[in-house]
Write a protein that holds these residues in place. Structure first.
Motif, PDB file in Angstrom:
ATOM      1  N   THR A 160      15.391  19.027  82.568  1.00  0.00           N
ATOM      2  CA  THR A 160      15.983  19.982  81.411  1.00  0.00           C
ATOM      3  C   THR A 160      15.082  20.889  80.879  1.00  0.00           C
ATOM      4  OG1 THR A 160      17.524  18.409  80.918  1.00  0.00           O
ATOM      5  CG2 THR A 160      17.220  20.052  79.360  1.00  0.00           C
ATOM      6  N   GLN A 214      13.113  15.071  83.454  1.00  0.00           N
ATOM      7  CA  GLN A 214      14.152  15.044  84.296  1.00  0.00           C
ATOM      8  C   GLN A 214      14.545  16.437  84.571  1.00  0.00           C
ATOM      9  OE1 GLN A 214      16.715  12.702  81.439  1.00  0.00           O
ATOM     10  NE2 GLN A 214      15.828  10.887  82.141  1.00  0.00           N
ATOM     11  N   LYS A 240      10.820  12.886  77.769  1.00  0.00           N
ATOM     12  CA  LYS A 240      11.545  12.155  78.858  1.00  0.00           C
ATOM     13  C   LYS A 240      12.561  13.170  79.183  1.00  0.00           C
ATOM     14  CE  LYS A 240      14.622   8.129  79.518  1.00  0.00           C
ATOM     15  NZ  LYS A 240      15.192   7.131  78.701  1.00  0.00           N
ATOM     16  N   ILE A 241      13.284  13.935  78.475  1.00  0.00           N
ATOM     17  CA  ILE A 241      14.412  14.814  78.859  1.00  0.00           C
ATOM     18  C   ILE A 241      13.826  15.948  79.826  1.00  0.00           C
ATOM     19  CG2 ILE A 241      16.171  16.616  77.995  1.00  0.00           C
ATOM     20  CD1 ILE A 241      16.613  14.603  75.801  1.00  0.00           C
ATOM     21  N   GLU A 286      23.605  15.046  79.300  1.00  0.00           N
ATOM     22  CA  GLU A 286      22.476  15.566  79.801  1.00  0.00           C
ATOM     23  C   GLU A 286      22.610  17.197  80.470  1.00  0.00           C
ATOM     24  OE1 GLU A 286      22.428  12.754  83.437  1.00  0.00           O
ATOM     25  OE2 GLU A 286      21.560  11.238  82.283  1.00  0.00           O
TER      26      GLU A 286
END
Length: 282
Positions: A183, A181, A177-178, A150
């Motif tokens: 990123t 979060q 999706k990343i 992550e």
């Protein structure tokens, strides 16, 4: 704006060759930034500078509040995820054993391994040796390796090359999706549909210089013309400027039963790139 990546008038020389000629870019937290350009334009050099593999010849480089002089620290390296031509796997080991090594290196839970394998559609291949996988499957494992811990910043160099459309769609969903979060992602790609789908901002890099930058939508809007293209059943195409003077012609074409397609000159991102640089994105 919470700036995660800053390049300010960055230049890179290799002997007499100038690979980057004063690049200035700011990338925000949670942004997907697409660096688009033909081979030899400076994309890989840029990523190598940001990941600490190369140092700039001139200019300011900062990532996550760190200047490039401290990019070799363990803490910085662990904050990054990287997928590039230099990324590698242990061919004789299984998928499970490869990811187990990286999981232990980054002190990541096994559940995260299971999740990333599911995201790329390889959960059923976990016991296969890497040497027996296709090129596309290896690419997916490399992506798993890059995101397993992550990372705060993810550098992706052609992440979906050699992948089929279905798998590419799954990868895109994973990357979004990343991003959600928090990123920050820097992406290089030759796939204009990919850049349009994923990137908040794209920059056209040509011969070490950014020639234009913005959202894909704003760039397409900036380079469209005010022309309507009408294709007829017999295969001919007519071009009419969208003006008040041509209103009657356009209305007639709209209801002409022989007209099979009517569209505005709204360029794709690839067509914009060609207009800006005079080159195909290959």
């Amino acid at each position: 704006m919470d700036r995660v990546i800053i390049l300010e008038n960055v230049k890179k020389h290799f002997g007499n060759e100038e690979a980057l000629k004063g690049m200035t870019v700011e990338i925000a937290k949670g942004e997907v930034f697409g660096l688009l350009g033909p081979s030899g334009s400076g994309k890989t050099t840029t990523i190598k500078i940001l990941t600490g593999e190369l140092g700039p010849s001139e200019g300011r480089v900062e990532v996550l509040g760190r200047s490039h002089e401290s990019f070799n620290s363990t803490q910085y390296v662990k904050s990054l995820g990287i997928l590039s031509d230099n990324s590698a796997l242990y061919e004789r080991l299984t998928v499970k054993d490869n990811l187990a090594l990286f999981r232990k290196l980054y002190n990541t839970e096994q559940t995260k391994v299971d999740q990333v394998l599911k995201d790329v559609g390889l959960e059923k291949h976990i016991d296969k040796r890497v040497k027996d996988l296709s090129k596309g499957m290896k690419q997916r494992i490399l992506l798993c390796k890059a995101v397993l811990h992550e990372p705060e910043v993810l550098f992706l160099d052609e992440p979906t090359s050699a992948l089929d459309p279905g798998t590419t769609e799954s990868i895109h969903a994973m990357l979004l999706k990343i991003k959600a979060q928090g990123t920050t992602i820097m992406l290089t790609t030759h796939n204009m549909d990919e850049a349009t789908a994923l990137c908040d901002t794209v920059a056209f890099l040509n011969n070490g210089t950014i020639t234009d930058m913005g959202s894909s939508e704003s760039l397409r809007q900036a380079y469209k013309t005010n022309e309507i293209h009408i294709t007829y059943r017999n295969g001919t195409t007519r071009h009419i400027q969208r003006t008040i003077e041509n209103r009657s012609q356009l209305e007639k074409a709209l209801f002409d039963p022989e007209a099979v397609n009517i569209e505005s000159d709204y360029p794709t991102l690839g067509e914009v790139f060609k207009k800006v640089t005079g080159k195909e994105l290959v």
